[in-house]
Scaffold this motif. Structure first.
Motif, mmCIF file in Angstrom:
data_model
loop_
_atom_site.group_PDB
_atom_site.id
_atom_site.type_symbol
_atom_site.label_atom_id
_atom_site.label_comp_id
_atom_site.label_asym_id
_atom_site.label_seq_id
_atom_site.Cartn_x
_atom_site.Cartn_y
_atom_site.Cartn_z
ATOM 1 N N PHE A 123 0.914 -1.233 0.065
ATOM 2 C CA PHE A 123 -0.119 -0.004 0.085
ATOM 3 C C PHE A 123 0.923 1.231 0.129
ATOM 4 O O PHE A 123 0.571 2.275 -0.520
ATOM 5 N N ALA A 124 1.986 1.196 0.751
ATOM 6 C CA ALA A 124 2.934 2.500 0.699
ATOM 7 C C ALA A 124 3.319 2.573 -0.675
ATOM 8 O O ALA A 124 3.573 3.788 -1.292
ATOM 9 N N ILE A 179 1.790 1.692 -3.486
ATOM 10 C CA ILE A 179 0.648 2.514 -3.975
ATOM 11 C C ILE A 179 0.665 4.035 -3.983
ATOM 12 O O ILE A 179 0.512 4.731 -4.761
ATOM 13 N N GLY A 180 1.162 4.330 -2.533
ATOM 14 C CA GLY A 180 0.892 5.714 -2.013
ATOM 15 C C GLY A 180 1.994 6.668 -2.905
ATOM 16 O O GLY A 180 1.729 7.660 -3.620
ATOM 17 N N GLY A 181 3.209 5.868 -2.975
ATOM 18 C CA GLY A 181 4.195 6.585 -3.822
ATOM 19 C C GLY A 181 3.962 6.801 -5.318
ATOM 20 O O GLY A 181 4.208 7.634 -5.804
ATOM 21 N N LEU A 202 0.824 6.989 -6.623
ATOM 22 C CA LEU A 202 -0.063 7.988 -6.739
ATOM 23 C C LEU A 202 0.290 9.375 -6.894
ATOM 24 O O LEU A 202 -0.091 10.220 -7.355
#
Lengths: 253, 356, 226
Positions: B68-69, B71-73, B75
């Motif tokens: 998920f991190a 994915i955050g990066g 985004l």
């Protein structure tokens, strides 16, 4: 709610919102909207909501937003913030996402002092899934999975998030608990939390909230439970962080 | 950003080191990772090399957070990736599913270990089903199965480009042998081979053009989901034509087709060469993209081999099941489908679907 | 020989992996196809350590193999792990100062993927050995080099594995001694820079091993100690 009283950071097109009548989410999001307005942050903010009722806020703000689940809003915002430090990152989650299935993310972000703001809505129940016991369900409180009231012998004591985080978090972190029954102080806590993020540190605000649908309470009972029962077990205020981390633990060799 | 590889150079190193260099060469900005054998050295090399080239790294609290991190990066518009194996690949299904739904170019390198559960830290090809079809969805992913350090380098670079161009999660499927073995390869700067920059851009937040964006993962009604899936499936089908890759060795008039993927492809290729040297007319097919599967090429190879098939893999039929589906398509006269992902099916619809 | 499949087996801490990796690296620098893979398990320290190296003029297939051309055994129990890689033509090089002449098993049924973490009993079971012989059957070549004794006597106990590496180089005849030295220097450049004696000792060990290996290759006599 009149058009005029809406925070500027709200997305007008998604109002009226989708929460049940009497739900506290709208109030927390109003406080957050006002905090964003006050600090003029809406152009710099990414808002992430979790699964459960918080997901209904996916288009609540006029800011870039996304929806995830299981408390993973926190690692998504951690990852985004690490890659783009100029961003203001707000992770919005419920007590299930933050204190149960995603607790490791909350604690780890607090310990690492990741510069994000986590807002956790504590309504003492898993609401969207139909009112099961949450980590925050009070002793004796009836839910679908504690139909005779939460029993300490069976499920232990209700989880006190800010107290737990304060013991573990980096000393620079900001940790507080507010309540939707006192919206101005809640807004103040959120402003402080966002400011702490701007200073490069982790911030966390738990908001005591209401769920008349699953509590099966009328307006008076709802407010009474929030102000008398919940607030006495979950004291509002700020929790100085780093009690357990003040000693310098740097290994020197 | 400082170039990690200039010109071309031969090198002799482990597969995990190859992945770290490939990600650097591709211009990856950030790695989020969590320790699990046998992929650890990807993180180790990346963490040591990253500061020199202005790249970032975060060791997260678990694989869920790593996924998920990442994915955050992504985004935020950064080229980000992670790596995992075994039980970690199981946990990665959660972020991979989200990436599939939201069309986020999540890149993950998987070094397969033994399964089920923790099993061995050594090797297997048992993560094929998870890589291709894990998660609660339709498996809209791009999965490259590599068979040498050169391919590990080539396809790790390619994974970033393809993920960002097509916006499907992209996996490089290696294994413990490839992770740990040392062999030679040529490192190169992808830009000097016409790759250009990875077409990354902010998906949310700062520096993004256009109006406010609300990325959704949950839908209120079946039809909203069906419409979203319909678009993704159509995109996937179209992309598949451009994405499929394979290796074929042989010609018409063969007596048998040997099919293998990844590291086993090396043994299979050597065996086929040996048999052919003995005069046997044995052909060899190696899917490089396991998902989308090069079904048409496979069917042609099979026809060239008289229809006889030997599937070889370090798993109990995970590639085999993919092959069977491709065979069923070949015999589509008797294999009909009524697929309605995410929505209800009525008796009337089924009656209509039954051929006259 | 155009290609060599080599298993190096020893105890954790004997430098088996470094030895195998250096050999593969040297072959690579010599323009050969070369592949090294550790047989790794879950333990961080201790236990049996196995490595596989393939050297070839042609592209190399699977990273692991069943039957080895050369087994290098540095301890009795690690040698037992190698039964599965024994074939009729397999040559066995062992450190005769650390172990008795190893038993050589015929008709060993090997499994490709069994590994260092397998408990001893299990490893014995999977490498089935229908008949044990104290003396090696004809055709099998056993090469004994007392690497540890040589190292202790002439150089430093720690460099015994470099004597073994030198011997492997000479026996396989695919990699020049100078290339092995270069590969080792590359691997240990910082430690060599800090301690020139270390470099000297390692290089001498390689040379000594090379000399013993060359003799052994010439004699190629079964069981001959050199």
């Amino acid at each position: 709610m009149s058009e005029l009283s809406m925070p500027r950071s709200w997305n007008r097109e998604s109002k009226p919102h989708r929460f049940c009548p009497g739900c506290g989410h709208g109030l927390v999001l109003k406080a957050l909207g006002e905090a964003l307005d006050q600090l003029q942050l809406s152009r710099r903010t990414v808002f992430a909501c979790d699964i459960g009722c918080s997901l209904l806020a996916w288009d609540f703000f006029d800011v870039d937003s996304l929806q995830t689940h299981h408390g993973r809003t926190i690692p998504v915002m951690v990852g985004l913030k690490r890659a783009q430090p100029e961003q203001v990152a707000v992770a919005y989650t419920g007590d299930g996402g933050g204190y149960a299935i995603g607790l490791q993310h909350l604690i780890s972000a607090a310990v690492r002092d990741d510069a994000i703001t986590v807002i956790l809505v504590n309504n003492t129940t898993y609401a969207m899934t139909g009112g099961q016991m949450a980590p925050t369900t009070l002793l004796g409180q009836k839910t679908e999975t504690t139909p005779f009231g939460r029993d300490r012998e069976e499920t232990g004591l209700p989880f006190k998030g800010p107290e737990a985080l304060a013991a573990l978090a980096s000393p620079e972190a900001y940790i507080a608990r507010g309540t939707v029954s006192k919206i101005k102080p809640l807004t103040k806590l959120l402003v402080k939390a966002l400011q702490r993020q701007l200073e490069g540190h982790f911030s966390f605000v738990e908001a005591l909230s209401t769920c008349p649908t699953n509590w099966r309470t009328n307006a008076r009972e709802t407010w009474g439970f929030l102000e008398q029962v919940m607030s006495s077990y979950y004291p509002v205020g700020e929790f100085p962080a780093g009690a357990g981390a003040r000693e310098e633990a740097q290994l020197t060799s | 950003m400082k170039e990690a590889v200039e010109g071309e150079k031969r090198a002799f190193m482990s597969g995990n080191e190859v992945v770290a260099w490939a990600a650097l060469a591709a211009g990856a900005d950030f790695m989020y990772g969590y320790p699990i054998t046998p992929q650890n050295e990807i993180m180790h090399y990346w963490r040591r090399l990253a500061p020199e080239y202005g790249r970032g790294f975060l060791q997260t609290e678990d694989e869920l957070s790593a996924g998920f991190a990442t994915i955050g990066g992504i985004l935020s518009g950064k080229v980000a990736f992670s790596a995992t194996a075994g039980p970690g690949t199981v946990l990665f299904q959660e972020p991979l599913s989200m990436a599939e739904m939201m069309r986020i170019p999540l890149v993950v390198v998987i070094q397969q270990r033994g399964g089920p559960s923790t099993a061995t830290v050594i090797y297997s090809q048992q993560e094929v089903t998870l890589a291709c079809f894990g998660g609660n969805g339709e498996g809209l992913r791009l999965v490259y199965s590599t068979s040498s350090h050169q391919e590990l380098y080539d396809y790790t670079i390619k994974a970033f480009h393809r993920a960002w161009r097509y916006r499907f999660p992209t996996l490089v499927l290696g294994d413990g042998y490839q992770a740990k073995m040392h062999e030679a390869l040529t490192l190169y700067n992808p830009q000097e081979r016409g790759w250009g920059k990875v077409p990354a851009e902010p998906i949310l937040g700062l520096d993004r053009k256009g109006s406010v964006r609300h990325l959704r993962n949950t839908f209120s009604v079946e039809e909203e989901l069906a419409e979203t899936l319909r678009r993704s499936l159509a995109d996937y089908r179209k992309a598949a034509e451009e994405l499929v890759e394979y290796e074929f060795l042989g010609e018409w008039g063969g007596e048998l087709l040997v099919v293998a993927h990844g590291i086993v492809g090396r043994a299979a290729r050597a065996a086929v060469r040996g048999l052919r040297a003995e005069g046997r007319r044995v052909n060899f097919f190696r899917p490089i993209t396991l998902r989308p599967f090069p079904g048409q090429a496979f069917q042609e190879a099979l026809r060239a081999s008289g229809g006889a098939l030997l599937v070889v893999e370090s798993a109990q039929g995970q590639l085999g099941r993919i092959i069977k589906e491709a065979l069923a398509e070949e015999e589509s006269g008797s294999f009909q489908t009524l697929y309605r992902p995410g929505v209800g099916i009525t008796a009337e619809e089924i009656m209509e679907a039954v051929p006259l | 020989m155009r290609s060599w499949k080599i298993v190096v087996a020893g105890e954790g801490g004997q430098g088996v992996q470094a030895l195998a990796q250096t050999l593969a690296l040297a072959a690579y620098h010599g323009g050969l196809e070369s592949l090294y893979i550790p047989n790794f398990g879950i333990e961080q320290r201790g236990g049996v350590s196995l490595a596989m190296v393939q050297l070839s003029a042609a592209p190399i297939g699977a990273p692991k193999f069943q039957i080895a051309d050369l087994i290098v055994a540095l301890s009795p129990r690690s040698y037992r792990r190698c039964f599965q890689h024994l074939g009729p033509e397999t040559m066995v090089l062992y450190d005769s100062s650390l172990m008795e002449p190893p038993r050589v098993e015929d008709q060993v049924v090997g499994l490709q993927a069994y590994d260092t973490i397998a408990p001893e009993a299990f490893a014995e079971r999977v490498g089935r050995h229908p008949r044990r012989e104290e003396s090696p059957p004809p055709g099998r070549r056993l090469i004994a080099i007392p690497a540890s004794d040589l190292a202790r006597k002439h150089l430093h106990p720690r460099v015994f594995n470099m004597i073994v590496l030198g011997a492997i180089g000479a026996i396989t005849g695919m990699v020049e001694l100078e290339l092995i030295k270069e590969a080792l220097a590359k691997k240990l450049d910082r430690r060599f820079a800090k301690d020139p004696d270390l470099k000297e000792n390692n290089f001498k060990a390689l040379e000594l091993g090379w000399e013993k290996g060359t003799q052994a290759a010439k004699e190629a006599a079964v069981g001959a100690e050199v």
